[in-house]
Write a protein that holds these residues in place. Structure first.
Motif, PDB file in Angstrom:
ATOM      1  N   SER A 126       1.072  -1.381  -0.483  1.00 24.49           N
ATOM      2  CA  SER A 126      -0.320   0.111  -0.023  1.00 24.49           C
ATOM      3  C   SER A 126       1.050   1.305   0.275  1.00 24.49           C
ATOM      4  O   SER A 126       2.139   1.077   1.309  1.00 24.49           O
TER       5      SER A 126
ATOM      6  N   LYS B  80       0.767   5.140   4.233  1.00 27.38           N
ATOM      7  CA  LYS B  80       0.339   4.526   5.291  1.00 27.38           C
ATOM      8  C   LYS B  80      -0.675   3.862   5.069  1.00 27.38           C
ATOM      9  O   LYS B  80      -1.466   4.070   4.878  1.00 27.38           O
ATOM     10  N   PRO B  81      -0.758   3.026   5.811  1.00 27.96           N
ATOM     11  CA  PRO B  81      -1.006   1.290   5.558  1.00 27.96           C
ATOM     12  C   PRO B  81      -3.000   1.926   6.524  1.00 27.96           C
ATOM     13  O   PRO B  81      -2.202   1.751   7.257  1.00 27.96           O
ATOM     14  N   THR B  82      -4.351   1.462   5.932  1.00 31.65           N
ATOM     15  CA  THR B  82      -4.632   1.136   6.704  1.00 31.65           C
ATOM     16  C   THR B  82      -5.026   0.323   7.121  1.00 31.65           C
ATOM     17  O   THR B  82      -6.153  -0.688   6.459  1.00 31.65           O
ATOM     18  N   PRO B  83      -4.678  -0.765   8.491  1.00 37.21           N
ATOM     19  CA  PRO B  83      -5.454  -2.102   8.447  1.00 37.21           C
ATOM     20  C   PRO B  83      -6.977  -2.227   8.688  1.00 37.21           C
ATOM     21  O   PRO B  83      -7.482  -0.942   8.943  1.00 37.21           O
ATOM     22  N   THR B  84      -7.273  -3.261   8.623  1.00 35.65           N
ATOM     23  CA  THR B  84      -9.395  -3.442   9.276  1.00 35.65           C
ATOM     24  C   THR B  84      -8.971  -4.189   9.724  1.00 35.65           C
ATOM     25  O   THR B  84      -8.450  -4.976   9.884  1.00 35.65           O
TER      26      THR B  84
ATOM     27  N   ASP C 153      -8.054  -7.535   8.289  1.00 32.94           N
ATOM     28  CA  ASP C 153      -6.806  -7.833   8.395  1.00 32.94           C
ATOM     29  C   ASP C 153      -6.161  -8.444  10.571  1.00 32.94           C
ATOM     30  O   ASP C 153      -5.293  -9.591  10.452  1.00 32.94           O
TER      31      ASP C 153
ATOM     32  N   ARG D  41      -9.754   0.962  15.752  1.00 33.55           N
ATOM     33  CA  ARG D  41      -9.572   2.953  15.433  1.00 33.55           C
ATOM     34  C   ARG D  41      -8.451   3.984  15.658  1.00 33.55           C
ATOM     35  O   ARG D  41      -7.429   4.046  16.264  1.00 33.55           O
ATOM     36  N   GLU D  42      -8.440   4.465  14.402  1.00 28.76           N
ATOM     37  CA  GLU D  42      -6.766   4.921  14.247  1.00 28.76           C
ATOM     38  C   GLU D  42      -6.134   4.425  13.917  1.00 28.76           C
ATOM     39  O   GLU D  42      -4.762   4.720  15.205  1.00 28.76           O
ATOM     40  N   GLY D  43      -6.444   2.769  14.111  1.00 26.77           N
ATOM     41  CA  GLY D  43      -4.721   1.869  14.521  1.00 26.77           C
ATOM     42  C   GLY D  43      -4.922   1.461  15.427  1.00 26.77           C
ATOM     43  O   GLY D  43      -3.584   0.691  15.871  1.00 26.77           O
TER      44      GLY D  43
ATOM     45  N   GLY E 183       0.483  -1.182  10.645  1.00 22.04           N
ATOM     46  CA  GLY E 183      -0.125   0.112  10.471  1.00 22.04           C
ATOM     47  C   GLY E 183      -1.516   0.427  12.246  1.00 22.04           C
ATOM     48  O   GLY E 183      -1.931   0.846  12.302  1.00 22.04           O
TER      49      GLY E 183
END
Ligand code: ADP
Ligand code: MG
Length: 388
Positions: free
Chosen positions: A4, A7-11, A14, A43-45, A77
């Motif tokens: 990515s 900044k990878p944004t994990p879900t 993940d 939430r926000e990482g 992330g």
């Protein structure tokens, strides 16, 4: 997959993927297919979730908890991970969670210190008092901190537990930060001004928004009570989460409280909330030692003159109506705010000062209530009625 951009944004996916690589040896499968991962929040990482374990295993599962945390922390992330063990019990009478890291054997026996009801006792801790309020921002933490310091000033050995996991403020107010040390079995409380403290704030950064779900709250609190090496204490002061909902009720039920102190401001609305607090403790048969009126009056920094901006005597009257003690009033004073928020509470740094005086007085009354409650050995003093 290409990596990515910046900044990878994990879900949540993940997180579950990472967790599916962690095996629970007892169940012989990974924690996700075993269905023991619950309440994943992100939430926000910052990630949080709970792991359901066999109530009989309790603290034995600590390595599994750590493994789960590490797996999720490794996701790019992810900034922080908080995993907690929860124990669900099919039989309501079974102990809910093994509280003692040192006593992990013997699944049948009722481990010392834990009663059938799932109530926790902390060996070595003589009295536990809850400082509560119907709502936030009334100065509950300020009172809890200064009351703990005042009790210590009166010669008691005091601990302070921050149960306000939504807005932990004990680390800041006590001038403490950083992770507490652990010997692998028990966590060392962090100490300042002669007071042992524990707070979720040592584990999670202060500004980290966390969404806590019911079981996670309980589990985190129970771990802060039972997995911490409190040592010998005359009194453990608990800064309760604000409000009178389920989380508060559960604490009042599961922690063997010697008594409670309700903090209120003089505004009518806060007094109504305080009434709810009193009612909650009465429902759980926890004695209400009394009510503290915080920010009762304003002291002019120049003249030292008192003005009762919200009217005088509301909390005192309410205490009378409810049949509990009025423990004292604390003025709204700049010094109190600055010293508490600055990590050097007035009762620690200047216990003989004018500003610390109300806290010392309140502590004297609370100490009297504690002695009375313990002196009775759980037995109520007979009511002596004098007929005239
Ligand atoms: N008696 C007081 N005089 C001045 N400031 C106070 C007083 N009590 C509390 N405060 C300040 O009010 C704010 C909220 O208090 P806090 O103890 O954090 O409330 P709560 O724990 O109920 O949310 C803090 O900034 C605190 O320093
Ligand atoms: Mg607070």
């Amino acid at each position: 997959m290409t990596s990515s951009p910046q900044k990878p944004t994990p879900t949540k996916e993940d997180i579950l993927t990472a967790l599916s690589r962690v095996t629970d040896k007892d169940l012989g499968k990974d924690v996700v297919s075993a269905g023991i991962i619950q309440g994943v929040v992100l939430r926000e990482g910052h990630a949080g979730f709970s792991i359901e374990v066999d109530p009989a295993k309790g603290a034995e599962k600590e390595p599994l908890r750590k493994a789960c945390e590490e797996a999720v922390r490794a996701i790019p992330g992810i900034l922080s991970v908080t995993a907690v063990l929860t124990a669900h019990s099919d039989k309501p009478s079974a102990p809910q969670q093994s509280a003692h890291a040192g006593h992990s054997h013997g699944r049948q026996g009722n481990p010392q210190g834990e009663q059938q009801t799932g109530r926790l006792e902390i060996p070595g801790v003589k009295a536990i008092i809850a400082v509560a309020s119907g709502k936030g921002g009334v100065g509950k933490s300020t009172v809890a901190v200064n009351l703990a310091l005042a009790l210590s000033h009166l010669g008691r050995k005091v601990g302070l537990l921050d149960a306000d996991i939504y807005g932990p403020s004990i680390p800041r107010m006590m001038g403490l930060k950083g992770k507490p040390e652990s010997n692998g079995k028990k966590i060392q409380p962090k100490e300042n001004y002669g007071i042992k403290t524990m707070s979720i704030g040592y584990m999670v950064e202060e500004d980290t928004p966390m969404i806590w779900r019911g079981p996670m709250v309980q589990s985190a609190l129970m771990q802060m009570m039972s997995d911490v090496n409190w040592g010998e204490l005359d009194v453990l002061v608990i800064d309760m989460p604000p409000g009178t909902g389920d989380a508060q009720l559960t604490i009042a039920q599961r922690i063997p409280l010697t008594g409670s102190v309700i903090v209120s401001t003089p505004q009518e609305i806060a007094l109504i909330d305080a009434r709810k607090g009193v009612a909650m403790f009465e429902k759980t048969h926890v004695p209400v030692f009394g009510i503290v009126e915080n920010m009762a009056y304003f002291v002019s920094p120049d003249s030292g003159e008192r003005s009762y901006i919200f009217g005088q005597g509301g909390a005192r009257k309410m205490a009378e109506t409810l049949g509990c003690d009025f423990l004292g009033e604390v003025p709204l004073h700049m010094t109190i705010r600055e010293t508490s928020d600055g990590g050097a509470p007035i009762t620690a740094t200047a216990p003989d000062s004018e500003e610390a005086k109300p806290f010392i007085e309140i502590a004297r009354k609370v100490a009297g209530h504690i002695d009375e409650a313990l002196g009775g050995g759980g037995r109520k003093a007979p009511r002596i009625s004098v007929e005239g």
